[in-house]
Design a protein around this motif. Sequence first.
Motif, PDB file in Angstrom:
ATOM      1  N   LEU A 120      13.621   9.244  58.547  1.00  0.00           N
ATOM      2  CA  LEU A 120      14.332   8.831  59.764  1.00  0.00           C
ATOM      3  C   LEU A 120      14.319   7.321  59.942  1.00  0.00           C
ATOM      4  CD1 LEU A 120      13.145  11.669  62.152  1.00  0.00           C
ATOM      5  CD2 LEU A 120      15.346  11.477  60.955  1.00  0.00           C
ATOM      6  N   LYS A 121      13.211   6.700  59.606  1.00  0.00           N
ATOM      7  CA  LYS A 121      13.124   5.244  59.731  1.00  0.00           C
ATOM      8  C   LYS A 121      14.066   4.553  58.749  1.00  0.00           C
ATOM      9  CE  LYS A 121       9.167   3.275  60.569  1.00  0.00           C
ATOM     10  NZ  LYS A 121       7.794   2.737  60.369  1.00  0.00           N
ATOM     11  N   LEU A 122      14.072   5.006  57.502  1.00  0.00           N
ATOM     12  CA  LEU A 122      14.945   4.389  56.501  1.00  0.00           C
ATOM     13  C   LEU A 122      16.415   4.630  56.828  1.00  0.00           C
ATOM     14  CD1 LEU A 122      12.929   5.173  53.262  1.00  0.00           C
ATOM     15  CD2 LEU A 122      13.148   2.975  54.428  1.00  0.00           C
ATOM     16  N   ASN A 123      16.724   5.808  57.340  1.00  0.00           N
ATOM     17  CA  ASN A 123      18.093   6.099  57.755  1.00  0.00           C
ATOM     18  C   ASN A 123      18.514   5.179  58.896  1.00  0.00           C
ATOM     19  OD1 ASN A 123      19.753   7.990  59.912  1.00  0.00           O
ATOM     20  ND2 ASN A 123      20.527   8.089  57.824  1.00  0.00           N
ATOM     21  N   LYS A 124      17.622   4.967  59.815  1.00  0.00           N
ATOM     22  CA  LYS A 124      17.922   4.130  60.987  1.00  0.00           C
ATOM     23  C   LYS A 124      18.234   2.676  60.594  1.00  0.00           C
ATOM     24  CE  LYS A 124      16.131   2.948  65.526  1.00  0.00           C
ATOM     25  NZ  LYS A 124      15.040   3.145  66.486  1.00  0.00           N
ATOM     26  N   ILE A 125      17.592   2.194  59.544  1.00  0.00           N
ATOM     27  CA  ILE A 125      17.863   0.806  59.139  1.00  0.00           C
ATOM     28  C   ILE A 125      19.006   0.703  58.139  1.00  0.00           C
ATOM     29  CG2 ILE A 125      15.539  -0.004  59.665  1.00  0.00           C
ATOM     30  CD1 ILE A 125      14.963   0.009  56.640  1.00  0.00           C
ATOM     31  N   GLY A 126      19.631   1.852  57.824  1.00  0.00           N
ATOM     32  CA  GLY A 126      20.848   1.812  57.020  1.00  0.00           C
ATOM     33  C   GLY A 126      20.690   2.016  55.525  1.00  0.00           C
ATOM     34  N   ILE A 127      19.535   2.493  55.092  1.00  0.00           N
ATOM     35  CA  ILE A 127      19.360   2.771  53.671  1.00  0.00           C
ATOM     36  C   ILE A 127      20.122   4.051  53.329  1.00  0.00           C
ATOM     37  CG2 ILE A 127      17.688   3.216  51.823  1.00  0.00           C
ATOM     38  CD1 ILE A 127      17.402   0.433  53.046  1.00  0.00           C
ATOM     39  N   ARG A 128      20.875   4.029  52.235  1.00  0.00           N
ATOM     40  CA  ARG A 128      21.672   5.196  51.830  1.00  0.00           C
ATOM     41  C   ARG A 128      20.768   6.385  51.533  1.00  0.00           C
ATOM     42  NH1 ARG A 128      25.050   3.634  46.779  1.00  0.00           N
ATOM     43  NH2 ARG A 128      22.926   3.288  46.104  1.00  0.00           N
ATOM     44  N   ASN A 129      21.262   7.586  51.809  1.00  0.00           N
ATOM     45  CA  ASN A 129      20.495   8.813  51.586  1.00  0.00           C
ATOM     46  C   ASN A 129      20.010   8.921  50.145  1.00  0.00           C
ATOM     47  OD1 ASN A 129      20.973   9.464  54.233  1.00  0.00           O
ATOM     48  ND2 ASN A 129      22.522  10.993  53.793  1.00  0.00           N
ATOM     49  N   LYS A 130      20.860   8.548  49.214  1.00  0.00           N
ATOM     50  CA  LYS A 130      20.493   8.598  47.795  1.00  0.00           C
ATOM     51  C   LYS A 130      19.276   7.716  47.524  1.00  0.00           C
ATOM     52  CE  LYS A 130      22.295   7.528  43.219  1.00  0.00           C
ATOM     53  NZ  LYS A 130      23.396   6.970  42.450  1.00  0.00           N
ATOM     54  N   ASP A 131      19.277   6.522  48.094  1.00  0.00           N
ATOM     55  CA  ASP A 131      18.157   5.599  47.891  1.00  0.00           C
ATOM     56  C   ASP A 131      16.894   6.085  48.598  1.00  0.00           C
ATOM     57  OD1 ASP A 131      19.674   3.856  46.291  1.00  0.00           O
ATOM     58  OD2 ASP A 131      20.467   2.842  48.062  1.00  0.00           O
ATOM     59  N   VAL A 132      17.057   6.659  49.781  1.00  0.00           N
ATOM     60  CA  VAL A 132      15.913   7.225  50.501  1.00  0.00           C
ATOM     61  C   VAL A 132      15.268   8.312  49.650  1.00  0.00           C
ATOM     62  CG1 VAL A 132      15.192   8.548  52.533  1.00  0.00           C
ATOM     63  CG2 VAL A 132      16.837   6.686  52.791  1.00  0.00           C
ATOM     64  N   ALA A 133      16.080   9.179  49.092  1.00  0.00           N
ATOM     65  CA  ALA A 133      15.576  10.266  48.258  1.00  0.00           C
ATOM     66  C   ALA A 133      14.819   9.726  47.048  1.00  0.00           C
ATOM     67  CB  ALA A 133      16.729  11.159  47.812  1.00  0.00           C
ATOM     68  N   GLU A 134      15.336   8.696  46.433  1.00  0.00           N
ATOM     69  CA  GLU A 134      14.673   8.117  45.265  1.00  0.00           C
ATOM     70  C   GLU A 134      13.329   7.496  45.638  1.00  0.00           C
ATOM     71  OE1 GLU A 134      17.043   5.556  42.785  1.00  0.00           O
ATOM     72  OE2 GLU A 134      18.767   6.897  42.923  1.00  0.00           O
ATOM     73  N   VAL A 135      13.303   6.761  46.732  1.00  0.00           N
ATOM     74  CA  VAL A 135      12.073   6.107  47.165  1.00  0.00           C
ATOM     75  C   VAL A 135      10.997   7.146  47.497  1.00  0.00           C
ATOM     76  CG1 VAL A 135      11.036   4.751  49.044  1.00  0.00           C
ATOM     77  CG2 VAL A 135      13.167   3.997  47.992  1.00  0.00           C
ATOM     78  N   LEU A 136      11.408   8.250  48.117  1.00  0.00           N
ATOM     79  CA  LEU A 136      10.453   9.264  48.552  1.00  0.00           C
ATOM     80  C   LEU A 136      10.257  10.392  47.548  1.00  0.00           C
ATOM     81  CD1 LEU A 136      11.510   9.452  52.293  1.00  0.00           C
ATOM     82  CD2 LEU A 136       9.574   8.219  51.287  1.00  0.00           C
ATOM     83  N   ASN A 137      10.893  10.263  46.408  1.00  0.00           N
ATOM     84  CA  ASN A 137      10.770  11.267  45.342  1.00  0.00           C
ATOM     85  C   ASN A 137      11.135  12.669  45.846  1.00  0.00           C
ATOM     86  OD1 ASN A 137      10.285  11.986  42.683  1.00  0.00           O
ATOM     87  ND2 ASN A 137       8.171  12.567  43.135  1.00  0.00           N
ATOM     88  N   THR A 138      12.304  12.761  46.449  1.00  0.00           N
ATOM     89  CA  THR A 138      12.830  14.032  46.936  1.00  0.00           C
ATOM     90  C   THR A 138      14.317  14.092  46.622  1.00  0.00           C
ATOM     91  OG1 THR A 138      12.830  15.537  48.833  1.00  0.00           O
ATOM     92  CG2 THR A 138      13.276  13.211  49.299  1.00  0.00           C
ATOM     93  N   THR A 139      14.999  15.091  47.166  1.00  0.00           N
ATOM     94  CA  THR A 139      16.429  15.210  46.888  1.00  0.00           C
ATOM     95  C   THR A 139      17.261  14.632  48.024  1.00  0.00           C
ATOM     96  OG1 THR A 139      16.659  17.378  47.933  1.00  0.00           O
ATOM     97  CG2 THR A 139      16.023  17.333  45.597  1.00  0.00           C
ATOM     98  N   GLU A 140      18.471  14.264  47.685  1.00  0.00           N
ATOM     99  CA  GLU A 140      19.387  13.745  48.697  1.00  0.00           C
ATOM    100  C   GLU A 140      19.716  14.831  49.716  1.00  0.00           C
ATOM    101  OE1 GLU A 140      23.627  11.331  48.948  1.00  0.00           O
ATOM    102  OE2 GLU A 140      22.825  11.885  46.999  1.00  0.00           O
TER     103      GLU A 140
END
Length: 72
Positions: free
Chosen positions: A32-52
């Motif tokens: 939620l924090k990364l989404n709020k600052i505008g990081i793309r879902n794909k990048d969030v998934a990669e950073v957190l080692n999960t799926t988009e």
Amino acid sequence: MTQEIEKKLDILIKLTAFNVIKEDATQTESILKLNKIGIRNKDVAEVLNTTENYVKMIISRNKKKDGKTTKN
């Protein structure tokens, strides 16, 4: 040359995202924090080692939850 710059920018985005979330208690908070600052879902998934798709689901659930609390 452009691909090299793009790769380096991707690395910087991921490092920055990791620094933003390093103190979060849960993966949901991080998403939620990364989404709020505008990081793309794909990048969030990669950073957190999960799926988009998982990232999208968490964001969707949170929007629904927020909608319920604002109507009361």
